[in-house]
Design a protein around this motif. Structure first.
Motif, mmCIF file in Angstrom:
data_model
loop_
_atom_site.group_PDB
_atom_site.id
_atom_site.type_symbol
_atom_site.label_atom_id
_atom_site.label_comp_id
_atom_site.label_asym_id
_atom_site.label_seq_id
_atom_site.Cartn_x
_atom_site.Cartn_y
_atom_site.Cartn_z
ATOM 1 N N GLN A 50 53.376 -37.460 -5.343
ATOM 2 C CA GLN A 50 52.552 -37.576 -4.140
ATOM 3 C C GLN A 50 52.313 -36.177 -3.611
ATOM 4 O O GLN A 50 53.249 -35.399 -3.462
ATOM 5 C CB GLN A 50 53.254 -38.417 -3.087
ATOM 6 C CG GLN A 50 52.488 -38.495 -1.776
ATOM 7 C CD GLN A 50 53.097 -39.478 -0.807
ATOM 8 O OE1 GLN A 50 53.031 -40.656 -1.031
ATOM 9 N NE2 GLN A 50 53.688 -38.982 0.254
ATOM 10 N N TYR A 77 45.035 -35.628 3.698
ATOM 11 C CA TYR A 77 44.629 -36.045 2.361
ATOM 12 C C TYR A 77 45.906 -36.333 1.567
ATOM 13 O O TYR A 77 46.840 -35.522 1.565
ATOM 14 C CB TYR A 77 43.822 -34.949 1.665
ATOM 15 C CG TYR A 77 43.570 -35.260 0.206
ATOM 16 C CD1 TYR A 77 42.588 -36.168 -0.165
ATOM 17 C CD2 TYR A 77 44.332 -34.668 -0.796
ATOM 18 C CE1 TYR A 77 42.360 -36.472 -1.498
ATOM 19 C CE2 TYR A 77 44.111 -34.965 -2.124
ATOM 20 C CZ TYR A 77 43.133 -35.866 -2.473
ATOM 21 O OH TYR A 77 42.923 -36.172 -3.786
ATOM 22 N N ARG A 78 45.958 -37.510 0.922
ATOM 23 C CA ARG A 78 47.108 -37.881 0.095
ATOM 24 C C ARG A 78 46.619 -38.255 -1.295
ATOM 25 O O ARG A 78 45.670 -39.017 -1.449
ATOM 26 C CB ARG A 78 47.847 -39.094 0.680
ATOM 27 C CG ARG A 78 48.530 -38.833 1.968
ATOM 28 C CD ARG A 78 49.449 -39.984 2.401
ATOM 29 N NE ARG A 78 48.869 -41.305 2.392
ATOM 30 C CZ ARG A 78 48.272 -41.890 3.429
ATOM 31 N NH1 ARG A 78 48.148 -41.242 4.564
ATOM 32 N NH2 ARG A 78 47.805 -43.114 3.331
ATOM 33 N N ASP A 79 47.301 -37.734 -2.298
ATOM 34 C CA ASP A 79 47.038 -38.073 -3.694
ATOM 35 C C ASP A 79 48.326 -38.652 -4.249
ATOM 36 O O ASP A 79 49.345 -37.976 -4.304
ATOM 37 C CB ASP A 79 46.631 -36.823 -4.471
ATOM 38 C CG ASP A 79 46.394 -37.109 -5.947
ATOM 39 O OD1 ASP A 79 45.905 -38.210 -6.272
ATOM 40 O OD2 ASP A 79 46.706 -36.230 -6.768
ATOM 41 N N SER A 107 46.485 -44.449 -9.641
ATOM 42 C CA SER A 107 46.425 -43.344 -8.690
ATOM 43 C C SER A 107 45.572 -43.770 -7.502
ATOM 44 O O SER A 107 44.778 -44.704 -7.593
ATOM 45 C CB SER A 107 45.840 -42.084 -9.337
ATOM 46 O OG SER A 107 44.492 -42.298 -9.682
ATOM 47 N N GLN A 108 45.779 -43.068 -6.407
ATOM 48 C CA GLN A 108 45.038 -43.383 -5.195
ATOM 49 C C GLN A 108 44.861 -42.115 -4.383
ATOM 50 O O GLN A 108 45.812 -41.339 -4.205
ATOM 51 C CB GLN A 108 45.784 -44.425 -4.368
ATOM 52 C CG GLN A 108 45.063 -44.865 -3.122
ATOM 53 C CD GLN A 108 45.841 -45.912 -2.356
ATOM 54 O OE1 GLN A 108 47.033 -45.784 -2.148
ATOM 55 N NE2 GLN A 108 45.164 -46.958 -1.946
ATOM 56 N N ASP A 109 43.652 -41.879 -3.919
ATOM 57 C CA ASP A 109 43.355 -40.788 -3.000
ATOM 58 C C ASP A 109 43.062 -41.397 -1.646
ATOM 59 O O ASP A 109 42.216 -42.283 -1.527
ATOM 60 C CB ASP A 109 42.134 -39.995 -3.467
ATOM 61 C CG ASP A 109 42.377 -39.262 -4.769
ATOM 62 O OD1 ASP A 109 43.521 -38.835 -4.991
ATOM 63 O OD2 ASP A 109 41.429 -39.114 -5.567
ATOM 64 N N THR A 111 42.162 -40.474 2.441
ATOM 65 C CA THR A 111 41.793 -39.487 3.451
ATOM 66 C C THR A 111 41.905 -40.132 4.820
ATOM 67 O O THR A 111 41.672 -41.328 4.978
ATOM 68 C CB THR A 111 40.359 -38.963 3.243
ATOM 69 O OG1 THR A 111 39.466 -40.070 3.238
ATOM 70 C CG2 THR A 111 40.236 -38.205 1.937
#
Length: 169
Positions: A50, A77-79, A107-109, A111
């Motif tokens: 993460q 922002y998180r990845d 995976s997930q982005d 904002t």
């Protein structure tokens, strides 16, 4: 709240090594948390990472009725990435599980933007208004979640608080 504007940029990177979701299947009794984490991370089946970037601006906004109104505004922002690779027994349906385990990768982005204002009203009441908007992308979509809260402090040693808000889970 100080008399200056504070700002911060935080960058966080977390990487979870290889781990397994069920300690009982590993066959090692974990005596304490450190042993449990070592067993989980050494089993070699689950990986995840993460990365988070935060930008926050906060400080005093203006004077109102002899009190200072403060606020915070920002974004995030998180990845997030996860990968699960079952062992050969789990893939063949021969493990202690009742089902066949399959490879999983995703995976997930995400904002987000947010704003918060804290306004003292007189000497005994403080009002807080906040809103957060998050976009999860893909088929999940986005959400906007407000929050309103107050604190009523009739005496220095006694206060009453209340709040209402929504969240997305």
């Amino acid at each position: 709240y100080g008399k200056h504007t504070a700002s911060s940029v935080n960058i966080l990177h977390m990487h979870h090594g290889r781990c397994r979701r069920d300690l009982a299947q590993i066959g090692h009794p974990a005596r304490d948390l450190v042993d449990a984490l070592k067993v989980i991370f050494d089993s070699g089946l689950l990986c995840g990472s993460q990365q988070v970037v935060d930008l926050v601006l906060s400080g005093e906004l203006f004077e109102m009725g002899g009190n200072t109104v403060s606020g915070a505004f920002g974004g995030q922002y998180r990845d997030v990435v996860i990968e699960y690779v079952p062992d050969s027994l789990g893939s063949a349906g021969e493990s202690n599980e009742e089902s066949i385990e399959n490879y999983v990768s995703g995976s997930q982005d995400v904002t987000a933007i947010f704003a918060e204002v804290i306004a003292p009203i007189g000497d005994m009441v403080e009002l807080q208004l906040a809103v957060r908007r998050e976009d999860y992308g893909g088929g999940i979509g986005s959400t906007t979640d407000p929050k309103i809260s107050f604190e009523f402090r009739p005496l220095d040693w006694m206060g009453f608080r209340g709040s209402y808000g929504t969240s997305f889970q």
